[in-house]
Motif scaffolding. Structure first.
Motif, PDB file in Angstrom:
ATOM      1  N   SER A  17       0.887  -1.067   0.017  1.00 43.38           N
ATOM      2  CA  SER A  17      -0.031  -0.130  -0.143  1.00 43.38           C
ATOM      3  C   SER A  17       0.936   1.092  -0.049  1.00 43.38           C
ATOM      4  O   SER A  17       0.457   2.296  -0.302  1.00 43.38           O
ATOM      5  N   HIS A  18       2.148   0.975   0.368  1.00 41.50           N
ATOM      6  CA  HIS A  18       2.868   2.251   0.148  1.00 41.50           C
ATOM      7  C   HIS A  18       3.964   2.182  -0.640  1.00 41.50           C
ATOM      8  O   HIS A  18       5.077   2.933  -0.835  1.00 41.50           O
ATOM      9  N   GLN A  34       4.547   7.000  10.876  1.00 38.14           N
ATOM     10  CA  GLN A  34       3.049   7.003  10.660  1.00 38.14           C
ATOM     11  C   GLN A  34       2.202   7.425  11.936  1.00 38.14           C
ATOM     12  O   GLN A  34       1.203   8.398  11.672  1.00 38.14           O
ATOM     13  N   GLU A 206       0.735  -4.171   9.633  1.00 42.34           N
ATOM     14  CA  GLU A 206       1.823  -3.168  10.085  1.00 42.34           C
ATOM     15  C   GLU A 206       1.902  -3.316  11.536  1.00 42.34           C
ATOM     16  O   GLU A 206       3.187  -3.311  11.966  1.00 42.34           O
ATOM     17  N   GLY A 247      -3.680   0.199  -0.713  1.00 43.50           N
ATOM     18  CA  GLY A 247      -3.892   1.774  -0.578  1.00 43.50           C
ATOM     19  C   GLY A 247      -5.445   2.003  -0.430  1.00 43.50           C
ATOM     20  O   GLY A 247      -5.403   3.011  -0.084  1.00 43.50           O
TER      21      GLY A 247
END
Ligand code: SF4
Ligand SMILES: [Zn+2]
Ligand SMILES: [Zn+2]
Length: 333
Positions: A17-18, A34, A206, A247
């Motif tokens: 997603s990053h 984050q 994460e 994302g």
């Protein structure tokens, strides 16, 4: 694969997603950024805050506590022992062990000692465990915060939790819930202590990776009462979408938080004091749960802020008391 940041070490965490993959050290940096960015953007915490971190023994809340301590916030942990056979003991063990490793002693509330262990209390009043649990936990979050002069309560809800809740609220057009859903629930004069969710920008995967790589030992089992939780269905649906379109979750949630979104009120517009104020009124309330507006008054039984004669916690306790005495009366016949 090499780490996308330092380009030297092997990548240990892949983050589609990053469009990134990081080695452990660079991932720690990324993750903490984050979280701090999430705090800064929505002004969740202010200098001088005393933060009460609600820890369940699971990865999210322990990781949250870990990051906040590393970032220099003044924190204490609160563990509520729900009185669930086996699971509560194992969770407590993890919390105590983690806290000890950081030189901390968490505040522990034992619901069995308070006369309201969740499974038995729920059976008594024929309610869902999670519903009883929500009322009881909210009560103690606020009460412990007030007694300990904490200025803010922090919980470990992550991006997956928040988007699952958002999807559920949208699917059922829960306009009242949508208006209030936000990582910051401002405190109210004569009412609630401020509540924040600093992990709103990081996903479950994460958070789990951070906990694992940091060597934080947490309970991996789900609460046994959560089996029917509809939120798991929404999480699953969002995971399938995220797998195909990395994302999507963060875009979904950030779009919702946009101040121009007419579905939401703007809690971030509420002032957060530089210095933590502490009012006696930050005691206990069910105001948040009931979602009422206006000025709360003191619960006739316990003094907690409420919009009704007695707060939902006292009403629940009363129902439990009546159910138990009826049971005893039937048993003695
Ligand atoms: S799953 Fe339900 S009973 Fe278990 S901790 Fe969560 S709210 Fe409480
Ligand atoms: Zn690196
Ligand atoms: Zn009360």
């Amino acid at each position: 694969m090499k780490c996308k940041r330092c380009r030297r070490a092997e990548a240990a965490v892949d983050l589609p997603s990053h469009h990134a993959a990081f080695c452990p050290d660079c991932f720690f940096l990324f993750f903490r950024r984050q979280v701090t960015e999430g705090i800064r953007k929505l002004r969740l915490l202010a200098p001088g805050d005393r933060v009460l971190v609600c820890v369940s023994g699971g990865k999210d809340s322990l990781v949250l506590w870990d990051v906040l301590m590393d970032e220099g916030y003044e924190t204490e942990g609160l563990f509520i022992d729900l009185g669930i056979d086996g699971y509560s003991d194992r969770s407590k063990e993890k919390v105590l062990a983690y806290a000890a490793s950081r030189g901390k002693t968490p505040i522990v509330v034992e619901l069995a000692k308070e006369g309201i262990p969740i499974p038995e209390a729920a059976r008594c009043v024929r309610m869902q465990e999670c519903s009883v649990c929500g009322t009881v936990k909210r009560y103690f979050f606020n009460r412990v915060a007030a007694e300990g002069k904490f200025t803010v309560v922090a919980t470990g809800h992550n991006l997956d939790d928040e988007t699952a809740r958002l999807l559920g609220n949208l699917l059922h057009w829960q306009r009242g819930h949508l208006a209030r859903q936000h990582p910051l629930l401002p405190g109210e004069e004569g009412g609630l202590v401020r509540k924040v969710k600093p992990l709103w920008r990081v996903s479950e995967v994460e958070t789990a990776a951070y906990g694992f790589l940091k060597g934080i030992d947490y309970v991996t089992e789900e609460c046994p009462m959560s089996e029917d939780a509809t939120s798991l269905v929404y999480k699953e649906a969002l995971s399938r979408i995220e797998d195909r379109m990395p994302g999507t979750r963060i875009v979904f949630y950030q779009g919702f938080l946009d101040p121009s979104n007419p579905l939401r009120k703007g809690p971030e517009a509420a002032p957060i004091p530089e210095e933590a104020p502490m009012a006696d009124a930050l005691r206990v309330t069910d105001v948040e749960a009931e979602g009422d507006t206006g000025t709360p008054r003191a619960c006739a039984a316990c003094g907690a802020p409420t919009y009704t004669e007695t707060c939902s916690f006292c009403r629940l306790k009363e129902r439990i008391r009546k159910a138990r005495s009826m049971r005893t009366a039937r048993g003695s016949r």
